[in-house]
Design an enzyme around this catalytic site. Structure first.
Site, PDB file in Angstrom:
ATOM      1  N   TYR A 150       0.778  -1.101  -0.040  1.00 37.46           N
ATOM      2  CA  TYR A 150      -0.170  -0.551  -0.068  1.00 37.46           C
ATOM      3  C   TYR A 150       1.019   1.685  -0.032  1.00 37.46           C
ATOM      4  O   TYR A 150       0.589   2.209  -0.555  1.00 37.46           O
ATOM      5  CB  TYR A 150      -0.816  -0.197   0.947  1.00 37.46           C
ATOM      6  N   LYS A 154       0.836   4.329  -2.663  1.00 41.37           N
ATOM      7  CA  LYS A 154       0.771   5.889  -2.543  1.00 41.37           C
ATOM      8  C   LYS A 154       1.910   6.510  -2.338  1.00 41.37           C
ATOM      9  O   LYS A 154       2.277   7.724  -3.242  1.00 41.37           O
ATOM     10  CB  LYS A 154       0.535   6.401  -1.035  1.00 41.37           C
TER      11      LYS A 154
HETATM   12  P1  NAD Z   1     -13.291   4.961   1.728  1.00 44.36           P
HETATM   13  O1  NAD Z   1     -13.189   2.809   1.424  1.00 44.36           O
HETATM   14  O2  NAD Z   1     -15.142   5.185   2.279  1.00 44.36           O
HETATM   15  O3  NAD Z   1     -13.102   5.503   0.178  1.00 44.36           O
HETATM   16  C1  NAD Z   1     -12.310   4.297  -0.893  1.00 44.36           C
HETATM   17  C2  NAD Z   1     -13.550   4.923  -2.630  1.00 44.36           C
HETATM   18  O4  NAD Z   1     -12.810   4.222  -2.893  1.00 44.36           O
HETATM   19  C3  NAD Z   1     -14.712   3.862  -2.136  1.00 44.36           C
HETATM   20  O5  NAD Z   1     -16.215   5.257  -2.321  1.00 44.36           O
HETATM   21  C4  NAD Z   1     -14.922   3.037  -3.087  1.00 44.36           C
HETATM   22  O6  NAD Z   1     -15.877   2.553  -3.841  1.00 44.36           O
HETATM   23  C5  NAD Z   1     -13.798   3.258  -4.017  1.00 44.36           C
HETATM   24  N1  NAD Z   1     -13.008   2.502  -4.711  1.00 44.36           N
HETATM   25  C6  NAD Z   1     -12.276   1.386  -4.332  1.00 44.36           C
HETATM   26  N2  NAD Z   1     -12.017   0.334  -5.717  1.00 44.36           N
HETATM   27  C7  NAD Z   1     -12.305   1.491  -6.243  1.00 44.36           C
HETATM   28  C8  NAD Z   1     -12.180   0.948  -7.703  1.00 44.36           C
HETATM   29  N3  NAD Z   1     -11.929  -0.386  -8.091  1.00 44.36           N
HETATM   30  N4  NAD Z   1     -12.752   1.185  -8.692  1.00 44.36           N
HETATM   31  C9  NAD Z   1     -13.830   2.344  -8.732  1.00 44.36           C
HETATM   32  N5  NAD Z   1     -13.542   3.302  -7.463  1.00 44.36           N
HETATM   33  C10 NAD Z   1     -12.972   1.995  -6.520  1.00 44.36           C
HETATM   34  O7  NAD Z   1     -12.203   4.815   2.887  1.00 44.36           O
HETATM   35  P2  NAD Z   1     -11.735   6.644   2.449  1.00 44.36           P
HETATM   36  O8  NAD Z   1     -10.572   6.056   3.543  1.00 44.36           O
HETATM   37  O9  NAD Z   1     -12.570   7.722   2.485  1.00 44.36           O
HETATM   38  O10 NAD Z   1     -10.219   6.026   1.121  1.00 44.36           O
HETATM   39  C11 NAD Z   1     -10.250   7.268   0.237  1.00 44.36           C
HETATM   40  C12 NAD Z   1      -8.808   7.551  -0.416  1.00 44.36           C
HETATM   41  O11 NAD Z   1      -8.248   7.826   1.060  1.00 44.36           O
HETATM   42  C13 NAD Z   1      -8.255   6.035  -0.616  1.00 44.36           C
HETATM   43  O12 NAD Z   1      -7.308   6.345  -1.717  1.00 44.36           O
HETATM   44  C14 NAD Z   1      -7.388   5.284   0.411  1.00 44.36           C
HETATM   45  O13 NAD Z   1      -5.999   4.812   0.175  1.00 44.36           O
HETATM   46  C15 NAD Z   1      -6.620   7.190   0.886  1.00 44.36           C
HETATM   47  N6  NAD Z   1      -6.289   7.260   2.783  1.00 44.36           N
HETATM   48  C16 NAD Z   1      -7.110   6.971   3.400  1.00 44.36           C
HETATM   49  C17 NAD Z   1      -6.514   6.836   4.622  1.00 44.36           C
HETATM   50  C18 NAD Z   1      -7.499   6.613   6.021  1.00 44.36           C
HETATM   51  O14 NAD Z   1      -7.550   6.677   6.937  1.00 44.36           O
HETATM   52  N7  NAD Z   1      -9.074   6.572   5.179  1.00 44.36           N
HETATM   53  C19 NAD Z   1      -5.448   7.747   5.438  1.00 44.36           C
HETATM   54  C20 NAD Z   1      -4.793   7.840   4.152  1.00 44.36           C
HETATM   55  C21 NAD Z   1      -5.102   8.444   2.594  1.00 44.36           C
END
Ligand code: NAD
Length: 247
Positions: A150, A154
């Site tokens: 992961y 990123k």
């Molecule tokens: P989340 O699971 O609510 O959002 C992720 C979204 O991506 C979902 O709506 C899902 O349907 C969509 N998704 C996943 N795979 C997909 C695909 N193959 N095609 C289309 N859509 C797809 O979680 P989040 O925390 O809001 O994550 C959003 C972003 O933030 C992600 O890229 C995640 O890696 C990043 N992120 C999250 C955190 C955290 O702590 N939550 C920290 C750092 C980065």
């Protein structure tokens, strides 16, 4: 007319979590948005909450035909884009010893290939002055256990914010990244057992200088700032992580 009344935006993964918070902030300011995701039910619920200025398009960012269909739909619905939020992603744990080739490929297909081709396919719709915002992660620069795949994905995106900026700036398009720290959106709960998620979350709070999770809205405000207000900023990554990568 609200602050974003003349703006059009597309948000991948906009049906939940931080992507949904970005959509809600923009629609609240009058923008028109297209949100995408893989779950029809999640997208329908999000569209219902966002109202008439939001269009929900189901699709997988790892599928190039789906991205072509998304670009066609965005063109039909909005014409051009002022902002593109490349936010879709998955975050399964990837322990070094037991991560399979399939799990590795799926993570890179969604988080890295998906992001690259989202920008490539939607770039023709971006107008002069538009902003692209990639969602990276604090994991880019922290050696956290069970995150090697992961985190590497990123870090690749963080790098792309620089190189894609070089390619798109001649068209007046800036590419930047927002780098969230821990945000309790449910992404961890869907990727781990309840016990593992609880343990991981407790560790993230304990090692964060602010001793708390960030909120989706805090990340959304930073992403929207990068897209619209950071007009002399390109190739940068803005940390929204309680200081965990900075202090
Ligand atoms: P989340 O699971 O609510 O959002 C992720 C979204 O991506 C979902 O709506 C899902 O349907 C969509 N998704 C996943 N795979 C997909 C695909 N193959 N095609 C289309 N859509 C797809 O979680 P989040 O925390 O809001 O994550 C959003 C972003 O933030 C992600 O890229 C995640 O890696 C990043 N992120 C999250 C955190 C955290 O702590 N939550 C920290 C750092 C980065």
């Amino acid at each position: 007319m609200g602050e974003y009344g003349d703006k059009n935006a597309a948000i991948t993964g906009g049906g939940s979590g931080m992507g949904f918070a970005m959509a809600r902030l923009l629609v609240g300011g009058g923008a028109r948005v297209v949100i995408t995701g893989r779950s029809r039910a999640t997208l329908d619920a999000a569209r219902e909450r966002l109202g008439g200025n939001a269009v929900a398009v189901r699709g997988d960012v790892a599928s190039l035909p789906d991205l072509d269909a998304l670009a066609d739909r965005v063109k039909d619905e909005l014409g051009t884009l002022d902002a593109l939020f490349v936010n879709a992603g998955i975050a399964p744990p990837t322990p070094f010893g037991s991560t399979t080739e399939e799990a590795y490929d799926e993570l890179f297909a969604i988080n890295v290939k998906g992001a690259f081709f989202t920008v490539q396919k939607l770039a023709p719709l971006l107008g002069t002055g538009a902003g692209v915002v990639l969602t990276t992660s604090a994991a880019n620069v922290i050696g956290m256990r069970e995150t090697s795949v992961y985190a590497a994905g990123k870090a690749a995106l963080r790098s792309m914010a620089r190189s894609l900026s070089s390619e798109l700036l001649p068209r007046g398009i800036r590419v930047n990244a927002v780098s969230p720290g821990p945000v309790d959106t449910g992404i961890l709960d869907s990727a781990m057992t309840p016990e593992a998620a609880e343990r991981f979350k407790a560790e993230r709070v304990a090692d964060n200088p602010m001793r708390r999770f960030g909120t989706p809205e805090e990340v959304a405000r930073a992403a929207v700032f990068l897209a619209f207000d950071a007009t002399y900023t390109a190739g940068a990554e803005l940390a929204v992580d309680g200081g965990v990568t900075q202090l």
